[in-house]
Enzyme design. Structure first.
Site, short mmCIF file in Angstrom:
data_model
loop_
_atom_site.label_atom_id
_atom_site.label_comp_id
_atom_site.label_asym_id
_atom_site.label_seq_id
_atom_site.Cartn_x
_atom_site.Cartn_y
_atom_site.Cartn_z
N TYR A 149 -86.30 51.70 -57.82
CA TYR A 149 -86.05 50.72 -56.80
C TYR A 149 -84.82 51.18 -56.20
CZ TYR A 149 -84.74 45.78 -55.65
OH TYR A 149 -84.46 44.93 -54.82
N THR A 214 -72.68 40.76 -67.05
CA THR A 214 -72.64 39.64 -66.04
C THR A 214 -73.48 39.81 -65.00
OG1 THR A 214 -70.87 40.78 -64.87
CG2 THR A 214 -70.09 39.56 -66.99
P1 NAD Z 1 -91.02 39.10 -53.99
O1 NAD Z 1 -91.40 39.91 -54.95
O2 NAD Z 1 -91.19 37.45 -54.20
O3 NAD Z 1 -91.08 39.13 -52.40
C1 NAD Z 1 -91.38 40.57 -51.96
C2 NAD Z 1 -92.87 40.45 -51.25
O4 NAD Z 1 -92.90 41.69 -50.43
C3 NAD Z 1 -93.93 39.78 -51.88
O5 NAD Z 1 -94.54 38.86 -51.29
C4 NAD Z 1 -94.89 41.19 -51.81
O6 NAD Z 1 -96.22 40.99 -51.80
C5 NAD Z 1 -94.46 41.91 -50.49
N1 NAD Z 1 -94.87 43.28 -50.54
C6 NAD Z 1 -94.28 44.17 -51.47
N2 NAD Z 1 -94.80 45.44 -51.18
C7 NAD Z 1 -95.46 45.19 -49.86
C8 NAD Z 1 -96.18 46.14 -48.87
N3 NAD Z 1 -96.59 47.61 -49.22
N4 NAD Z 1 -96.84 45.61 -47.87
C9 NAD Z 1 -96.61 44.36 -47.60
N5 NAD Z 1 -95.90 43.43 -48.39
C10 NAD Z 1 -95.33 43.97 -49.54
O7 NAD Z 1 -89.06 39.15 -54.07
P2 NAD Z 1 -87.92 38.71 -53.48
O8 NAD Z 1 -87.05 38.33 -54.53
O9 NAD Z 1 -88.48 37.62 -52.64
O10 NAD Z 1 -87.22 39.93 -52.63
C11 NAD Z 1 -87.37 40.13 -51.17
C12 NAD Z 1 -86.77 41.26 -50.81
O11 NAD Z 1 -85.23 41.01 -51.23
C13 NAD Z 1 -86.95 42.59 -51.37
O12 NAD Z 1 -86.80 43.43 -50.35
C14 NAD Z 1 -85.98 42.64 -52.55
O13 NAD Z 1 -85.74 44.15 -52.98
C15 NAD Z 1 -84.82 42.09 -51.78
N6 NAD Z 1 -83.56 41.59 -52.83
C16 NAD Z 1 -84.09 40.49 -53.76
C17 NAD Z 1 -83.04 40.03 -54.67
C18 NAD Z 1 -83.30 38.80 -55.48
O14 NAD Z 1 -82.40 38.42 -56.30
N7 NAD Z 1 -84.21 38.07 -55.42
C19 NAD Z 1 -81.88 41.01 -54.89
C20 NAD Z 1 -81.50 41.95 -53.75
C21 NAD Z 1 -82.52 42.29 -53.04
#
Ligand code: NAD
Ligand code: UDP
Length: 320
Positions: A149, A214
């Site tokens: 990741y 944390t």
């Molecule tokens: P999530 O898993 O709920 O959402 C990710 C979405 O991307 C899902 O709907 C999944 O089906 C889709 N996806 C994954 N691979 C795919 C592909 N190859 N083609 C099409 N769709 C695809 O996760 P989230 O927490 O909503 O995260 C969203 C974004 O934010 C991500 O890029 C994640 O890395 C980033 N992010 C989230 C957090 C957090 O705390 N939630 C922190 C840092 C970064």
């Protein structure tokens, strides 16, 4: 509507992507949501389908992406994000960070669209600098379980800057810190959904390690506001968006127990490899450049999230 903007949200059926799509529709955008549902759910966007401004396309963004018509903005949010998935679907994570980001950038270039990528505090790895500012280059183990990741997101930042410098694509990079809220998958394996699900079911809350590590947790509405402001700004350097109030994992568990009115015990399980010991964003850049800072405190955000989990549990019980 004249001058109505059209945005693509990859990962739009995920937790954050669905809130982003909803907010963009509220701002008057036409929104195309592309998702392959690997970790997302159609239910997250079902309520948007009645809008004439919303289109849903099921597609894997690691494959060539064709979006007919003009696009003004691309929000590239597709990627699994839970540490549980790092072991279960490592190749898909690497592919979406690399090939998916490449396709999103190619599309933005072809359409003359501005693009923002969802990067992460994980680019700082297990940080040796605290709090983490955007100039810190990180401490990532490339061959560890989290490496799939962390390195995918580091590569995504690198290719984004290459498209910006070499092809002149107008790009933005948001480094997102731990975010929670309604629609986060209850069985997703991350700290807050685990603790809330466990507390509401009256089963033990699983603390990995001694719980002294944390995190700084932000409510999803604050993140979406930061993402929109960054997209409209001229800032092409990475910007941290996160809540700088720092808690130990044990403190988060205790807050969840209190707010759920639960007397579940805490149990300790092994700490996952390379689990960052401390994390807190330095948000000076977001404050100075975007005039942004979080507005929702942990108590309020957790209460709203707990209510959403409780409604889901009640629906499941009633067989709906
Ligand atoms: P999530 O898993 O709920 O959402 C990710 C979405 O991307 C899902 O709907 C999944 O089906 C889709 N996806 C994954 N691979 C795919 C592909 N190859 N083609 C099409 N769709 C695809 O996760 P989230 O927490 O909503 O995260 C969203 C974004 O934010 C991500 O890029 C994640 O890395 C980033 N992010 C989230 C957090 C957090 O705390 N939630 C922190 C840092 C970064
Ligand atoms: N964690 C925990 N119990 C759980 C889930 C997570 O103690 O049931 C810990 C995890 O080890 C980490 C922190 O909570 O130290 C945040 O984990 P999360 O999975 O939310 O995301 P991370 O910040 O590690 O990417």
């Amino acid at each position: 509507m004249a001058n109505q903007k059209r945005a693509l949200v990859t990962g739009g059926a995920g937790f954050i992507g669905s809130h982003l799509s909803e907010r963009l529709l509220g701002e008057g955008y036409r929104v195309v949501c592309v998702d392959n549902l690997i970790t997302g759910s159609f239910e997250n966007v079902a309520h948007l389908m009645s809008s004439p401004n919303f289109e849903y396309v099921e597609h894997d963004v690691t494959e060539y992406m064709d979006v007919p018509g003009p696009l003004d903005e691309v929000y590239h949010f597709a990627s699994p994000a839970s540490p549980k998935d790092f072991e279960k679907i490592p190749i898909q994570i690497l592919k979406v960070g690399a090939l998916g980001t490449h396709n999103a950038l190619g599309l933005a270039k072809a359409k003359g669209a501005r693009l923002i990528i969802a990067s992460t505090s994980e680019v700082y790895g297990d940080p040796l600098v605290h709090p983490q500012h955007e100039g810190y280059l990180g401490n990532v183990n490339p061959i560890g379980l989290r490496g799939v990741y962390d390195e995918a997101k580091r590569y995504a930042e690198a290719i984004t800057m290459a498209y910006h410098r070499y092809h002149g694509v107008d790009t933005r990079i948001v480094r997102i810190f731990n975010t929670y809220g309604p629609r986060i998958r209850p069985d997703d394996g991350r700290m807050i959904p685990n603790f809330i699900s466990q507390a509401l079911s009256g089963i033990p809350l699983t603390i990995y390690g001694d719980g002294s590590q944390t995190r700084s947790v932000q409510y999803v509405d604050d993140l979406v506001e930061g993402v929109l402001r960054l997209m409209q700004s001229a800032e092409t350097r990475p910007v941290n968006i996160g809540n700088p109030v720092e808690y130990t994992v044990k403190e988060v568990a205790e807050a969840v127990l209190r707010l759920c009115g639960s007397d579940s015990p805490l149990v300790h399980e092994p700490l996952p490899t390379d689990d960052p010991k401390q994390r807190r964003p330095d948000i000076t850049r977001a404050r100075e450049v975007l005039g942004w800072e979080p507005k929702v405190g942990a108590e309020e955000g957790l209460k709203t999230t707990i209510d959403w989990f409780a409604q889901g549990a009640a629906k499941a019980k009633a067989g709906r």
